[in-house]
Design a protein around this motif. Structure first.
Motif, PDB file in Angstrom:
ATOM      1  N   ALA A  72       0.838  -1.207   0.000  1.00 40.91           N
ATOM      2  CA  ALA A  72       0.000   0.000   0.000  1.00 40.91           C
ATOM      3  C   ALA A  72       0.870   1.254   0.000  1.00 40.91           C
ATOM      4  N   ASP A  73       1.973   1.214   0.737  1.00 40.78           N
ATOM      5  CA  ASP A  73       2.917   2.334   0.771  1.00 40.78           C
ATOM      6  C   ASP A  73       3.523   2.548  -0.617  1.00 40.78           C
ATOM      7  N   GLY A  78       4.039  10.234  -3.793  1.00 44.15           N
ATOM      8  CA  GLY A  78       3.829  11.581  -3.264  1.00 44.15           C
ATOM      9  C   GLY A  78       3.846  11.673  -1.762  1.00 44.15           C
ATOM     10  N   MET A  79       4.923  11.192  -1.141  1.00 49.39           N
ATOM     11  CA  MET A  79       5.027  11.253   0.321  1.00 49.39           C
ATOM     12  C   MET A  79       4.857  12.677   0.824  1.00 49.39           C
ATOM     13  N   ASP A  80       5.300  13.650   0.025  1.00 48.25           N
ATOM     14  CA  ASP A  80       5.192  15.046   0.454  1.00 48.25           C
ATOM     15  C   ASP A  80       3.746  15.534   0.433  1.00 48.25           C
ATOM     16  N   LYS A  81       2.858  14.772  -0.171  1.00 48.54           N
ATOM     17  CA  LYS A  81       1.452  15.167  -0.241  1.00 48.54           C
ATOM     18  C   LYS A  81       0.597  14.425   0.782  1.00 48.54           C
ATOM     19  N   PRO A  88      -5.158   9.329   5.885  1.00 49.09           N
ATOM     20  CA  PRO A  88      -3.705   9.082   5.964  1.00 49.09           C
ATOM     21  C   PRO A  88      -3.322   7.777   5.276  1.00 49.09           C
ATOM     22  N   PRO A  89      -2.400   7.838   4.305  1.00 51.69           N
ATOM     23  CA  PRO A  89      -1.975   6.609   3.635  1.00 51.69           C
ATOM     24  C   PRO A  89      -1.158   5.720   4.568  1.00 51.69           C
ATOM     25  N   LEU A  90      -1.209   4.427   4.308  1.00 50.04           N
ATOM     26  CA  LEU A  90      -0.357   3.501   5.055  1.00 50.04           C
ATOM     27  C   LEU A  90       1.090   3.729   4.641  1.00 50.04           C
ATOM     28  N   ARG A  91       1.965   3.839   5.587  1.00 47.42           N
ATOM     29  CA  ARG A  91       3.391   3.977   5.328  1.00 47.42           C
ATOM     30  C   ARG A  91       4.146   3.013   6.233  1.00 47.42           C
ATOM     31  N   ALA A  92       5.209   2.434   5.716  1.00 48.56           N
ATOM     32  CA  ALA A  92       6.100   1.623   6.546  1.00 48.56           C
ATOM     33  C   ALA A  92       6.698   2.548   7.605  1.00 48.56           C
ATOM     34  N   VAL A 152      10.030   7.537  -2.709  1.00 47.33           N
ATOM     35  CA  VAL A 152       9.764   6.252  -2.066  1.00 47.33           C
ATOM     36  C   VAL A 152      10.095   6.433  -0.593  1.00 47.33           C
ATOM     37  N   ASN A 153       9.243   5.901   0.250  1.00 45.03           N
ATOM     38  CA  ASN A 153       9.482   5.931   1.682  1.00 45.03           C
ATOM     39  C   ASN A 153      10.774   5.156   1.969  1.00 45.03           C
TER      40      ASN A 153
END
Length: 190
Positions: A72-73, A78-81, A88-92, A152-153
């Motif tokens: 999902a991450d 667009g991590m800056d968005k 809130p998007p799922l992020r590692a 990319v995260n």
């Protein structure tokens, strides 16, 4: 909660797919390769779970859930968005990497030091975990390649790197604590 009441949509019939932010990209894009390989890895982890029991099975279950979160991450550019996102998007997160490292340290304490490279194999579980290790490395390569041109995260990349280490150590544990590891003999068949 995700609700999927229709499995086929026909929206990908012309070679494009939707990312997590709704943007459409070619199915061969670097981003799709990164999260697609993560999905492939998750399937191989499911196969490994068929041979696992106890804490190894529990750990593999946690990893499967992590891999879905990681996919999902990776599918959401667009991590800056993130602050602008509707939800809130799922992020590692670093805690995922920390957990893998702690588990590696616990498993590694009971293993003898390696004095040779080992060949994938031994027990069925070990062989499956080695497949997971190599697919995790491929997923990491795709994520690194994607990071060369897009956001990319960085935690996602660290997670994949550490996960391949986890699979290596777990594969040794599955071989009777490393006692049944299959050792590489350089030039043995010359």
């Amino acid at each position: 909660m995700v609700v999927l009441n229709k499995i086929y949509t026909r929206t990908g019939d012309k070679g494009q797919t939707a990312l997590g932010n709704g943007a459409r990209v070619e199915k061969y894009s670097a981003r799709v390769a990164a999260y697609g390989t993560t999905d492939e890895l998750n399937s191989f982890v499911g196969v490994a779970r068929l041979e696992a029991a106890g804490e190894t099975a529990n750990a593999l279950s946690r990893i499967q859930n992590d891999l879905f979160d990681l996919g999902a991450d990776l599918c959401r550019p667009g991590m800056d968005k993130d602050a602008e996102a509707e939800y809130p998007p799922l992020r590692a997160v670093p805690e995922m990497v920390d957990r893998l490292e702690a588990e590696i340290d616990v498993m590694n304490k009971s293993l003898d030091t390696l004095r040779s490279f080992i060949l994938p194999g031994g027990s069925a579980l070990s062989a499956h975990l080695h497949v997971c290790r190599t697919v995790a490395r491929r997923a990491e390569r795709h994520a690194v390649e994607l990071a060369a041109s897009e956001d990319v995260n960085p935690v996602a990349i660290r997670y994949l790197n550490r996960l391949s280490d986890w699979f290596f150590v777990a594969a040794r544990m599955a071989n009777n604590g490393g006692k049944d590891d299959v050792l590489w003999v350089p030039g043995a068949n010359r």
